[in-house]
Design an enzyme around this catalytic site. Sequence first.
Site, PDB file in Angstrom:
ATOM      1  N   THR A 172     -12.557   5.937   5.859  1.00 40.56           N
ATOM      2  CA  THR A 172     -11.708   6.634   6.817  1.00 40.56           C
ATOM      3  C   THR A 172     -12.265   8.022   7.119  1.00 40.56           C
ATOM      4  O   THR A 172     -13.185   8.504   6.451  1.00 40.56           O
ATOM      5  CB  THR A 172     -10.283   6.779   6.265  1.00 40.56           C
TER       6      THR A 172
ATOM      7  N   ASP B 299      -1.912  12.330  -3.097  1.00 39.89           N
ATOM      8  CA  ASP B 299      -1.970  13.787  -3.212  1.00 39.89           C
ATOM      9  C   ASP B 299      -2.280  14.165  -4.659  1.00 39.89           C
ATOM     10  O   ASP B 299      -1.554  13.787  -5.576  1.00 39.89           O
ATOM     11  CB  ASP B 299      -0.616  14.378  -2.797  1.00 39.89           C
TER      12      ASP B 299
ATOM     13  N   GLU C 297       0.862  -1.181   0.000  1.00 37.47           N
ATOM     14  CA  GLU C 297       0.000   0.000   0.000  1.00 37.47           C
ATOM     15  C   GLU C 297       0.894   1.225   0.000  1.00 37.47           C
ATOM     16  O   GLU C 297       1.697   1.420   0.924  1.00 37.47           O
ATOM     17  CB  GLU C 297      -0.935   0.028   1.207  1.00 37.47           C
TER      18      GLU C 297
END
Length: 269
Positions: free
Chosen positions: A247, A166, A91
Amino acid sequence: MDGVNDAANHTVESVPGRPSTASAPLEAGRRSPTGSRLYPRVTSFRSRRGALTPNQQGAWDRMWPRIGREVGDEPLDADAWFGRQAPLVIEIGCGTGTATAAMAAAEPHVNLIGIEVYQPGLAQLVQRIERDGIDNIRLLRGDAVDVLEHMIAAESLTGVRVFFPDPWPKARHHKRRLLQPATVALIAGRLRPGGVLHVATDHAGYAEHIAAVGAAEPLLVGLNEATGGDDERARTLAPIGLDRPVTKFEDKAHRAGSAITEFVWGKIE
């Protein structure tokens, strides 16, 4: 492992952190004898600093020698590190590890390596690993491109996960985006046949970019709806789980009205 750069057939400027040949005639990825870089690196991540809390530092001191390593140039023997042979998943940008820990706990038969540059985020995941007794996670601190180039063997990964990288939304920063053609080619080369690349983003512009880059990679085929396939078929064909926990970051994106786009590609067999 094989020659360490699957991106050799692409212009080096398309790999985040690799300068153009005009600005750096040296071979991409070349380092000095001491291991330091011979040129400045443009990375796909932002520099952040932060001190660990005493509790985080304690967990780090107890756990890191066994489950963590700094990114380096040496090939990684994952079977030896985990103490077993099992499907290997990485990951990229695991952050504080909410999804990492949940997905690892749901798949105890999988060896999962989380890669992150930000130590306080890793420290939170280390605490969770210790608290919950999760034994199938290992952690690398550093740049994921270095990991893919130097530490991971060709066709050795069952899966690669990149959740909410990002987006670098400003046009002048697009070169910093992680998922560029050469990086995706590098990932594809490290996936075993049938392995999957699983990506999620909440940024519409980056989603368009990712879709185009993935569609152009000849070693990958779209499995889910966003990649021209079928979601149910993707779940059937994928050798690893595709369900992610929501999340705090993703929940915030939902509340802000941002759509989540998920991509699943498979390595051709």
